[in-house]
Scaffold this motif. Structure first.
Motif, PDB file in Angstrom:
ATOM      1  N   MET A 112       0.843  -1.200   0.000  1.00  0.00           N
ATOM      2  CA  MET A 112       0.000   0.000   0.000  1.00  0.00           C
ATOM      3  C   MET A 112       0.874   1.244   0.000  1.00  0.00           C
TER       4      MET A 112
ATOM      5  N   MET B 298       1.718 -10.212  -0.660  1.00  0.00           N
ATOM      6  CA  MET B 298       1.007  -9.378  -1.628  1.00  0.00           C
ATOM      7  C   MET B 298       1.941  -8.733  -2.644  1.00  0.00           C
TER       8      MET B 298
ATOM      9  N   ARG C 141      -1.229  -5.844  -7.499  1.00  0.00           N
ATOM     10  CA  ARG C 141      -0.783  -4.524  -7.051  1.00  0.00           C
ATOM     11  C   ARG C 141       0.646  -4.594  -6.530  1.00  0.00           C
TER      12      ARG C 141
ATOM     13  N   TYR D 118      -1.357 -18.374  -8.897  1.00  0.00           N
ATOM     14  CA  TYR D 118      -2.034 -19.021  -7.771  1.00  0.00           C
ATOM     15  C   TYR D 118      -2.008 -20.520  -8.032  1.00  0.00           C
TER      16      TYR D 118
ATOM     17  N   ILE E 157      -5.301 -20.619  -4.374  1.00  0.00           N
ATOM     18  CA  ILE E 157      -6.683 -20.230  -4.653  1.00  0.00           C
ATOM     19  C   ILE E 157      -7.604 -21.409  -4.379  1.00  0.00           C
TER      20      ILE E 157
ATOM     21  N   VAL F  10      -8.505 -16.739  -1.575  1.00  0.00           N
ATOM     22  CA  VAL F  10      -7.100 -16.689  -1.984  1.00  0.00           C
ATOM     23  C   VAL F  10      -6.219 -16.404  -0.782  1.00  0.00           C
TER      24      VAL F  10
ATOM     25  N   HIS G 152      -6.366 -10.366   8.002  1.00  0.00           N
ATOM     26  CA  HIS G 152      -7.273 -11.332   7.383  1.00  0.00           C
ATOM     27  C   HIS G 152      -6.847 -12.702   7.897  1.00  0.00           C
TER      28      HIS G 152
END
Lengths: 366, 366
Positions: free
Chosen positions: B41, B83, B88, B95, B127, B135, B184
């Motif tokens: 991010m 990530m 991104r 996956y 996945i 995922v 998460h």
């Protein structure tokens, strides 16, 4: 101008994020309506920023919204409900403990007097003292207004016994469920105009948090028109075995379904809306609606009513929609019950014929 | 400096909000560790702000974290997970579809080459293509690392049949549940090192949203020390009949309990934490843990492990805690399986005695 437009009272539905002011005529008819974004959060923020007591800011906002109405009809009663009566509001009003008959006079209204001498009377909220304590402020007035129009005048044909129970079970023939969708949606069980139980879901607030501030916000694209297919997909997942993990679990699928191409970014908002309302129905609803298949009164904005109606119908529940602006209707009845307004016993009688001091008000055309 | 400190690889656990870099020695021992708040991010934000391609920013952050290590040990392999391999991230990795044996070579690692010629190999995610697709990126490496240390070396004694099922049911004697708490949190069902099912709960993210941005944030007072009584009250409500309405419903009690004096403002955070973890257990947990009363492997930070352990124990479930830094251990095994690292077959053999080009690295003492 007809008698109909005679101004009788000002009613304020003053919540966390908005203040809705109503100019009321005979029988509580809404003659004019004004809105402000100065809910109690904005008032608090402004008071802090300006270094003034929040009571002064409440008075300023009140003057901006209602000053002209009161100048044209001095002396008409002013009644208010909502978070304006909380410990962060203008003055802290009482809570009535349930069971409570909303149409009977409860604890005295809490009065605050402006520097111009106008008295604002704040309606008490309701409190449910159970394992999960719950409160409402403002919704009690919406409830009364909605029930008054659905059941006939409050205190009329319904002589409701006060019963309290949290869980579904033995049910009065006269008992019904009212859902008030919103930032904090309320579920209430009522007998006539007596509230016997209620509970709150933070559904609207969670929706705003997920769509504005969460990782889902990064991939969602705002849509101008509701995508009912996406909404219904969310409702169906939340209310089926697939939704066993609750919103903590299903919310992540808004991300993975975009990733796998099952959901378009423009559908994320309505899918999440469907998930949230679906989980509200699968959680509180599954318990509260057992035995009430065709007996739900829905009392929210037109937009939220539409969403809840669709979700409820997917569950086989049909609904009745409350008439708009129930808070204004409810406050009218509270003001009459509290003696703030003298309601003519016979329509067309002396009270109606005689122009009172407020009779010159022309604000009805505003 | 001993042989032990010989540098063999760099492993990056590069997630949404942080990048953790590990310098690994023989057998994957962690010789040094560095962290940066430049998760993907922050990298994206910096790229936008500076008007540079995000790949350049990824490279800058990588150099800041690992430049000295690589200067001292040029040519050692660099492996990354998380990530950083998303759409991104630095480069989009594949996956693997479950069931997948994490200890067997899967799809080729995705490679990205820096301007200095360093090749970074990114581990594929997993996945789950079910009704609620799911995922993971990064947790697959944590899982492998945790399982390798708990079960012995991956690919060793466990010859796991690949089975997939979403709902609990027929169970391999060898099957177990791993919970990876986090922003998460992930629940995985594994047989040996084969993942047969997994699902995600946005528990940590919801906690942050509720405590930072919701109406509950207005009344909560930050506490320095966990209040386990408040936490356990939340778990008990969420996992009992009182929690039937789910988190949408129970979250509001954090407000009303402060209002009614049942909860102190300093207890709100831990109460909400207990509610959220409790609802995760009552939702996903109730289904996934059926039949696994004493068989949960917990693989998160020390702080989150403590919360989940307490909540699970209140449900009568005992847990095993994974060794710390499982992602580093998992990436080591992936790098060995992919042939990026040649692991000596016999400890103390030729490979260990001969100093390789990376043998001069002194970064182990950093």
């Amino acid at each position: 101008m007809t008698d109909r437009a005679r101004t009788r009272a000002v009613a304020l539905d003053w919540g966390t994020t908005r203040c809705r002011a109503y100019l009321l005529g005979d029988e509580g008819a809404v003659l004019a309506e004004r809105q402000s974004a100065s809910g109690i959060m904005a008032v608090s923020a402004r008071a802090v920023a300006e270094g003034t007591p929040s009571a002064e800011v409440f008075e300023q906002v009140f003057d901006e919204l209602c000053g002209e109405w009161l100048a044209a009809a001095p002396g008409i009663p002013v009644i208010a409900c909502g978070m304006v009566g909380s410990n962060r509001g203008w003055a802290e009003a009482a809570y009535r403990t349930i069971p409570a008959d909303l149409s009977s006079p409860g604890p005295a209204l809490t009065q605050v007097r402006t520097s111009a001498g106008v008295v604002v009377s704040i309606v008490p909220g309701l409190i449910s003292e159970t394992a999960l304590p719950d409160v409402m402020r403002g919704e009690e007035s919406q409830l009364l207004g909605a029930l008054a129009r659905t059941h006939g005048a409050p205190g009329g044909t319904h002589d409701a016994p006060a019963r309290t129970h949290d869980a579904p079970g033995g049910r009065d023939a006269d008992e019904r469920i009212v859902i008030l969708p919103g930032t904090h949606s309320k579920w209430a069980r009522v007998v006539g105009t007596t509230v016997t139980a209620f509970t709150t879901c933070m559904t609207g607030e969670l929706y705003a948090l997920l769509m504005n501030d969460s990782t889902l916000a990064l991939l969602a694209v705002r849509a101008d028109v509701p995508d009912w297919e996406a909404f219904e997909r969310g409702v169906e997942i939340a209310t089926s075995a697939t939704g066993y993990g609750g919103i903590l679990n299903t919310a992540f699928s808004a991300r993975t379904m975009v990733l796998t191409g099952v959901l378009a970014p423009e559908q994320v908002g309505d899918y999440v809306s469907g998930l949230l309302i679906g989980h509200e129905l699968a959680g509180v609803g599954a318990s509260w609606l057992a035995g009430y298949p065709n007996d739900v009164l829905l009392c929210g904005s037109a937009q939220l009513n539409d969403r809840y109606r669709r979700a409820l119908e997917l569950q086989g529940v049909t609904v009745t929609l409350a008439a708009p602006r129930p808070a204004a209707a409810g406050m009218w009845h509270v003001a009459v019950a509290a003696g703030l307004i003298r309601e003519p016993a016979v329509v067309g009688g002396a009270e109606r014929a005689a122009p009172g001091p407020e009779g010159s008000g022309r604000d009805g055309s505003i």
